[in-house]
Design a protein around this motif. Structure first.
Motif, PDB file in Angstrom:
ATOM      1  N   ASP A 331     -47.946 -57.847 -48.541  1.00 20.15           N
ATOM      2  CA  ASP A 331     -47.463 -58.536 -50.076  1.00 20.15           C
ATOM      3  C   ASP A 331     -48.315 -59.518 -50.681  1.00 20.15           C
ATOM      4  OD1 ASP A 331     -46.969 -60.658 -47.780  1.00 20.15           O
ATOM      5  OD2 ASP A 331     -45.335 -61.170 -48.755  1.00 20.15           O
ATOM      6  N   LYS A 381     -49.793 -63.306 -53.199  1.00 20.06           N
ATOM      7  CA  LYS A 381     -48.508 -63.074 -54.102  1.00 20.06           C
ATOM      8  C   LYS A 381     -48.236 -62.405 -55.789  1.00 20.06           C
ATOM      9  CE  LYS A 381     -43.770 -62.569 -52.773  1.00 20.06           C
ATOM     10  NZ  LYS A 381     -43.240 -62.789 -52.199  1.00 20.06           N
ATOM     11  N   TRP A 384     -50.584 -59.593 -56.243  1.00 21.94           N
ATOM     12  CA  TRP A 384     -50.555 -57.953 -55.447  1.00 21.94           C
ATOM     13  C   TRP A 384     -48.938 -57.942 -56.541  1.00 21.94           C
ATOM     14  CZ3 TRP A 384     -45.053 -58.261 -53.532  1.00 21.94           C
ATOM     15  CH2 TRP A 384     -44.955 -57.043 -51.774  1.00 21.94           C
ATOM     16  N   GLU A 385     -48.362 -59.120 -56.903  1.00 22.93           N
ATOM     17  CA  GLU A 385     -47.389 -58.600 -58.042  1.00 22.93           C
ATOM     18  C   GLU A 385     -47.542 -57.949 -59.460  1.00 22.93           C
ATOM     19  OE1 GLU A 385     -45.148 -62.153 -57.527  1.00 22.93           O
ATOM     20  OE2 GLU A 385     -43.927 -61.408 -56.077  1.00 22.93           O
ATOM     21  N   LYS A 389     -47.488 -54.490 -56.397  1.00 17.89           N
ATOM     22  CA  LYS A 389     -47.180 -54.519 -55.201  1.00 17.89           C
ATOM     23  C   LYS A 389     -47.402 -53.394 -54.648  1.00 17.89           C
ATOM     24  CE  LYS A 389     -42.872 -57.323 -56.405  1.00 17.89           C
ATOM     25  NZ  LYS A 389     -41.031 -56.819 -56.117  1.00 17.89           N
TER      26      LYS A 389
END
Length: 519
Positions: A331, A381, A384-385, A389
């Motif tokens: 993640d 993170k 990543w989002e 993702k």
């Protein structure tokens, strides 16, 4: 003693040995029949003027001089009563193990990841399937992050140990001897795996042990002294001396130490983006248009600027390189760069990062050792989002980023999982993005042509160094509170690259050997 002289030549003249010797003899005021041997000792490129030159340091030996050649690696018979645990088989851990063999101490290495050959399959899965093995990736496994992060051997840590010894060990185990000559030596990610394998084979041959898929999960302490360690949550081993060389991304180790009430501290680090230009463009800028010169290597650059009180600088610049996915969890996304030995890819990439001290962060408190680590995790993170993702990363062209508009198309990228268009001003914290915007404009003034929409920003570049340090006694190199625990290398905050980590591994074992000698 030998004689050292400095000469300057055109790049095309470096292969004419007779000419180089003639210049060196003239500089030393010697005749050819007065010397018995010579060599190029140092080599660097001077591209400050329009005519690019090479600076060469030539070493000459007269007939009366002795040229002593000492073996680089001299293992001793190991003592049955002396053994140490080494946690992590990165540069610090491997060099600690090799130095232990020279000191007659048995090294037992525990590496959470796989051997270097098996590790390749997990790297392929990140690139092709976008799945991250948290124990085997670009950061974890035999050779550590150094194996698959370019193999640059430049260090400023001249005062921290024997740089030449560290370099000579690389040559002993298979690196090109040119690394002893070049001002900015580089091995190449394609060649490092075999060198790392040779080091491991030497450790085993001379009586050490190397255990893969062996993760440190607990420590046993008695009266503020290390007495043992647990591997893979089941197997306990008794040790009085443990070299903790787990690297800058072993976050679980920081939490383990904290939970055992072993002191750790927040540490300054840097975070930003990895920028990719066409290598041809960087060559043109740095070599003043002489970018087709076959005698010149792919050009690099180094940039630094103070922006609103914080430093912004280039980090781990990779000529002819590739941007790699270096996440250690599913993640998150992380970028890094590397180059093969020939540096012959069509791209140049570099981290452009902002220096961050714990006090710069809005939620800083003096007693929180994880304030920088948590900031690092939050950025990884968020990226990543923003990229859906996956192991793709959010990206934006350089001028588009500075002017605050989305990039509608992209040139080809070397980042194999792929990129997703995003406004990085919204993805990155303002602490980072506003300084990067100003820095790119400034860098464009320093390097005419650098500030261009041909350059693509890949976010984030976040694993520049450890955001946590493990404090140690500067004399004994043991933890400030725990006897027998030797925090070592990048993960502990005492190195910033392959060579400095390797030197720190040597220094920690030297401290252990000194303790044995005093007993």
């Amino acid at each position: 003693m030998s004689i050292l002289v400095q000469i300057r030549v055109l790049p095309r003249q470096q292969e004419d040995e007779a000419y180089l010797l003639e210049l060196a003899l003239e500089k030393a005021k010697l005749r050819k029949n007065e010397i018995k041997d010579w060599r190029i000792r140092k080599r660097s490129i001077d591209a400050r003027n329009k005519t690019v030159k090479l600076n060469l340091q030539i070493e000459l030996w007269q007939h009366s001089d002795t040229r002593e050649i000492i073996p680089a690696f001299i293992p001793q018979e190991i003592s049955k009563k002396r053994e140490i645990a080494i946690i992590g088989a990165g540069p610090a851990g491997l060099y600690a193990a090799l130095r232990a063999l020279e000191a007659g101490i048995k090294p037992i290495v525990f590496e959470r990841g796989k051997d270097v050959r098996s590790r390749r399959r997990d790297l392929a899965k990140i690139n092709k399937e976008q799945t991250v093995n948290p124990e085997s990736n670009y950061c974890f496994g035999e050779g550590g992050a150094g194996t698959y992060s370019d193999g640059k051997l430049y260090t400023r840590s001249k005062k921290k140990g024997n740089v030449l010894k560290a370099m000579e060990w690389f040559v002993h185990f298979g690196a090109d001897p040119d690394i002893l000559v070049d001002a900015h030596p580089h091995i190449g990610t394609n060649k490092l795996p075999q060198i790392i394998t040779s080091m491991r084979e030497a450790i085993l041959e001379y009586g050490g042990e190397v255990h893969f898929n062996s993760k440190l999960t607990d420590l046993k302490l008695k009266e503020n002294r290390i007495t043992g360690l647990q591997i893979n949550e089941t197997n306990w081993h008794s040790f009085n001396d443990v070299v903790l060389s787990t690297g800058h991304s072993a976050r679980d180790i920081f939490h383990l130490l904290h939970n055992k009430q072993i002191k750790i501290e927040a540490k300054p680090f840097a975070l930003g983006v990895r920028v990719e230009h066409p290598q041809e463009l960087i060559d043109h800028i740095q070599y003043h248009g002489d970018n087709d010169n076959p005698y010149l290597p792919p050009a690099s650059y180094a940039l630094v600027e103070q922006v609103d009180g914080l430093g912004v600088y280039s980090f781990c610049m990779c000529p002819g390189g590739i941007i790699a996915p270096c996440a250690t969890q599913q993640d998150e996304v992380v970028t890094n760069g590397w180059s093969p030995s020939k540096r012959n890819n069509p791209y140049a990439n570099s981290g452009i990062v902002v220096s961050i001290a714990p006090q710069d962060l809005p939620n800083y408190t003096p007693d929180d050792p994880f304030v920088c680590l948590n900031f690092q995790k939050s950025v990884e993170k968020s990226c990543w989002e923003a990229a859906g993702k996956t192991q793709q990363v959010p990206a934006q062209r350089m001028i588009d980023f500075v002017e605050g508009r989305l990039s509608t198309d992209f040139p080809k990228t070397s980042y194999l999982p792929g990129i997703v268009g995003a406004d990085l001003n919204l993805v990155l914290p303002p602490l980072i993005s506003k300084r990067l915007r100003k820095a790119f404009v400034s860098f464009g003034r320093k390097m005419k042509g650098y500030y261009t929409n041909e350059a693509v920003l890949h976010a984030p570049e976040s694993r520049t160094s450890s955001p946590v340090s493990i404090p140690r006694n500067p004399e004994t190199l043991e933890h400030v509170e725990i006897k027998g625990l030797y925090p070592c290398g990048e993960g502990a905050g005492y190195a910033g690259g392959i060579i400095s980590a390797a030197i720190d591994g040597i220094n920690c074992v030297d401290a252990i050997a000194k303790k044995y000698a005093e007993k």
